[in-house]
Design a protein around this motif. Structure first.
Motif, PDB file in Angstrom:
ATOM      1  N   HIS A 299      -6.101  -7.393   2.962  1.00  0.00           N
ATOM      2  CA  HIS A 299      -5.628  -6.761   4.195  1.00  0.00           C
ATOM      3  C   HIS A 299      -6.465  -5.519   4.483  1.00  0.00           C
ATOM      4  O   HIS A 299      -6.714  -4.705   3.580  1.00  0.00           O
ATOM      5  N   LYS A 300      -6.895  -5.388   5.722  1.00  0.00           N
ATOM      6  CA  LYS A 300      -7.665  -4.223   6.150  1.00  0.00           C
ATOM      7  C   LYS A 300      -6.772  -3.354   7.027  1.00  0.00           C
ATOM      8  O   LYS A 300      -6.416  -3.745   8.146  1.00  0.00           O
ATOM      9  N   PRO A 301      -6.357  -2.189   6.535  1.00  0.00           N
ATOM     10  CA  PRO A 301      -5.486  -1.327   7.342  1.00  0.00           C
ATOM     11  C   PRO A 301      -6.223  -0.763   8.553  1.00  0.00           C
ATOM     12  O   PRO A 301      -7.460  -0.794   8.621  1.00  0.00           O
ATOM     13  N   THR A 302      -5.472  -0.256   9.497  1.00  0.00           N
ATOM     14  CA  THR A 302      -6.072   0.361  10.673  1.00  0.00           C
ATOM     15  C   THR A 302      -6.811   1.630  10.275  1.00  0.00           C
ATOM     16  O   THR A 302      -6.659   2.135   9.157  1.00  0.00           O
ATOM     17  N   ALA A 303      -7.591   2.142  11.201  1.00  0.00           N
ATOM     18  CA  ALA A 303      -8.379   3.338  10.904  1.00  0.00           C
ATOM     19  C   ALA A 303      -7.474   4.517  10.575  1.00  0.00           C
ATOM     20  O   ALA A 303      -7.715   5.249   9.603  1.00  0.00           O
ATOM     21  N   HIS A 304      -6.440   4.690  11.363  1.00  0.00           N
ATOM     22  CA  HIS A 304      -5.512   5.798  11.114  1.00  0.00           C
ATOM     23  C   HIS A 304      -4.817   5.627   9.769  1.00  0.00           C
ATOM     24  O   HIS A 304      -4.672   6.592   9.012  1.00  0.00           O
TER      25      HIS A 304
ATOM     26  N   GLU B 277      -5.091   8.029   6.458  1.00  0.00           N
ATOM     27  CA  GLU B 277      -3.858   8.630   5.927  1.00  0.00           C
ATOM     28  C   GLU B 277      -3.698   8.310   4.445  1.00  0.00           C
ATOM     29  O   GLU B 277      -3.358   9.191   3.641  1.00  0.00           O
ATOM     30  N   LEU B 278      -3.944   7.064   4.076  1.00  0.00           N
ATOM     31  CA  LEU B 278      -3.838   6.688   2.658  1.00  0.00           C
ATOM     32  C   LEU B 278      -4.866   7.419   1.812  1.00  0.00           C
ATOM     33  O   LEU B 278      -4.554   7.887   0.713  1.00  0.00           O
ATOM     34  N   LEU B 279      -6.072   7.527   2.326  1.00  0.00           N
ATOM     35  CA  LEU B 279      -7.118   8.217   1.583  1.00  0.00           C
ATOM     36  C   LEU B 279      -6.761   9.689   1.386  1.00  0.00           C
ATOM     37  O   LEU B 279      -6.941  10.243   0.287  1.00  0.00           O
ATOM     38  N   ARG B 280      -6.237  10.306   2.417  1.00  0.00           N
ATOM     39  CA  ARG B 280      -5.856  11.716   2.316  1.00  0.00           C
ATOM     40  C   ARG B 280      -4.717  11.908   1.321  1.00  0.00           C
ATOM     41  O   ARG B 280      -4.762  12.824   0.483  1.00  0.00           O
TER      42      ARG B 280
ATOM     43  N   LEU C 265       0.826  -1.201   0.000  1.00  0.00           N
ATOM     44  CA  LEU C 265       0.000   0.000   0.000  1.00  0.00           C
ATOM     45  C   LEU C 265       0.865   1.259   0.000  1.00  0.00           C
ATOM     46  O   LEU C 265       0.563   2.229  -0.701  1.00  0.00           O
ATOM     47  N   GLU C 266       1.942   1.236   0.763  1.00  0.00           N
ATOM     48  CA  GLU C 266       2.838   2.394   0.789  1.00  0.00           C
ATOM     49  C   GLU C 266       3.552   2.558  -0.547  1.00  0.00           C
ATOM     50  O   GLU C 266       3.734   3.677  -1.041  1.00  0.00           O
ATOM     51  N   PHE C 267       3.949   1.441  -1.123  1.00  0.00           N
ATOM     52  CA  PHE C 267       4.608   1.487  -2.435  1.00  0.00           C
ATOM     53  C   PHE C 267       3.667   2.054  -3.491  1.00  0.00           C
ATOM     54  O   PHE C 267       4.072   2.897  -4.305  1.00  0.00           O
ATOM     55  N   VAL C 268       2.417   1.609  -3.478  1.00  0.00           N
ATOM     56  CA  VAL C 268       1.453   2.085  -4.463  1.00  0.00           C
ATOM     57  C   VAL C 268       1.218   3.576  -4.308  1.00  0.00           C
ATOM     58  O   VAL C 268       1.186   4.321  -5.303  1.00  0.00           O
ATOM     59  N   GLN C 269       1.052   4.035  -3.067  1.00  0.00           N
ATOM     60  CA  GLN C 269       0.777   5.458  -2.857  1.00  0.00           C
ATOM     61  C   GLN C 269       1.937   6.325  -3.326  1.00  0.00           C
ATOM     62  O   GLN C 269       1.740   7.313  -4.038  1.00  0.00           O
TER      63      GLN C 269
ATOM     64  N   GLU D 217     -12.586   4.577   1.374  1.00  0.00           N
ATOM     65  CA  GLU D 217     -13.702   5.307   1.992  1.00  0.00           C
ATOM     66  C   GLU D 217     -14.648   4.354   2.708  1.00  0.00           C
ATOM     67  O   GLU D 217     -15.176   4.680   3.794  1.00  0.00           O
ATOM     68  N   LYS D 218     -14.858   3.187   2.145  1.00  0.00           N
ATOM     69  CA  LYS D 218     -15.704   2.185   2.786  1.00  0.00           C
ATOM     70  C   LYS D 218     -15.092   1.727   4.107  1.00  0.00           C
ATOM     71  O   LYS D 218     -15.794   1.578   5.126  1.00  0.00           O
ATOM     72  N   ILE D 219     -13.777   1.506   4.108  1.00  0.00           N
ATOM     73  CA  ILE D 219     -13.102   1.072   5.334  1.00  0.00           C
ATOM     74  C   ILE D 219     -13.185   2.163   6.400  1.00  0.00           C
ATOM     75  O   ILE D 219     -13.440   1.896   7.588  1.00  0.00           O
ATOM     76  N   VAL D 220     -12.975   3.415   6.000  1.00  0.00           N
ATOM     77  CA  VAL D 220     -13.047   4.528   6.946  1.00  0.00           C
ATOM     78  C   VAL D 220     -14.449   4.653   7.525  1.00  0.00           C
ATOM     79  O   VAL D 220     -14.634   4.877   8.739  1.00  0.00           O
TER      80      VAL D 220
END
Length: 254
Positions: A205-210, A214-217, A162-166, A237-240
């Motif tokens: 994988h479901k990331p934490t809320a934080h 952060e990824l969405l932002r 996820l970090e690599f993609v962002q 957005e669904k996960i958040v």
């Protein structure tokens, strides 16, 4: 008659063969190579750390010349070793799951794209000519996106993926936009590939809320192709929203 025979004998005489050029007067391969390596070194000093006079002075003795060549061979061996180590390090990038190395390699590929564009031309530097210059480096950038994401996906390193993609999406958005629309297809291809990796990671994988916020932002702040990553944004957005609804229910019950 005697005079004519003497003249003929003189004309028929074969000159004695000349002495062969000794090896001392010839320049060896190492001498030539050392002289080429001396470019850019201050005048009067050999690139291998030996004074030119020590190599060229025939009266200085065999040992000084041999020492100079030995030092030159050592210097060349070190240069070859450094080149091999550098090549091995670059090749290991495609085999490592170290996120820092993968992102550094991707950043270098993006930098190479801009370095390949000729900026001294009076015409536009986003035309077809400049695109042809930058295309090999754009292809290398695309391969790094594919190889890095595929490796992290195979290793099931979802957070790293996820970090690599962002970060890769941000680098892709910083690539040049060309005047001809078809030339931007490679840029869109990178976005689509990274979006596929992002969707695969969010399915497993479901990331934490934080982390999800952060990824969405960061996805929204980056000038990425919304059409390519629309599914990623919807999933985040669904996960958040799930986390927010869970927090609301917790507060009600408490």
């Amino acid at each position: 008659m005697a005079d004519e025979s003497d003249q003929r004998s003189v004309l028929m005489e074969i000159p004695e063969p000349q002495a062969k050029i000794t090896g001392r007067l010839r320049r060896s391969y190492m001498d030539i190579l050392c002289s080429r390596l001396s470019v850019g070194v201050r005048r009067g000093t050999h690139s291998c750390g030996v004074r030119r006079g020590h190599l060229l002075d025939a009266g200085s003795g065999r040992r000084q010349t041999r020492d100079g060549l030995d030092m030159c061979e050592t210097s060349i061996s070190k240069q070859l070793l450094n080149s091999l180590l550098l090549a091995e390090q670059m090749a290991s990038v495609s085999l490592t799951s170290d996120l820092k190395l993968l992102l550094e390699d991707l950043h270098q590929k993006k930098t190479s794209v801009y370095r390949s564009i000729p900026y001294s031309r009076l015409a536009s530097n986003r035309d077809a000519h400049c695109y042809r210059k930058a295309r090999p480096h754009l292809m290398a950038f695309k391969r790094s996106c594919q190889d890095g994401g595929r490796l992290l996906l195979q290793n099931a390193e979802w957070e790293k993926l996820l970090e690599f993609v962002q970060t890769a999406c941000r680098y892709t958005s910083e690539l040049p936009q060309w005047e001809t629309g078809t030339h931007n297809a490679l840029r869109e291809h990178c976005f689509n590939t990274l979006a596929a990796f992002c969707n695969a990671a969010l399915q497993k994988h479901k990331p934490t809320a934080h982390r999800a916020r952060e990824l969405l932002r960061r996805f929204k702040m980056a000038q990425v192709s919304r059409r390519a990553i629309s599914l990623c944004l919807e999933e985040l957005e669904k996960i958040v929203q799930e986390y927010q609804s869970g927090e609301s229910q917790t507060q009600i019950h408490s």
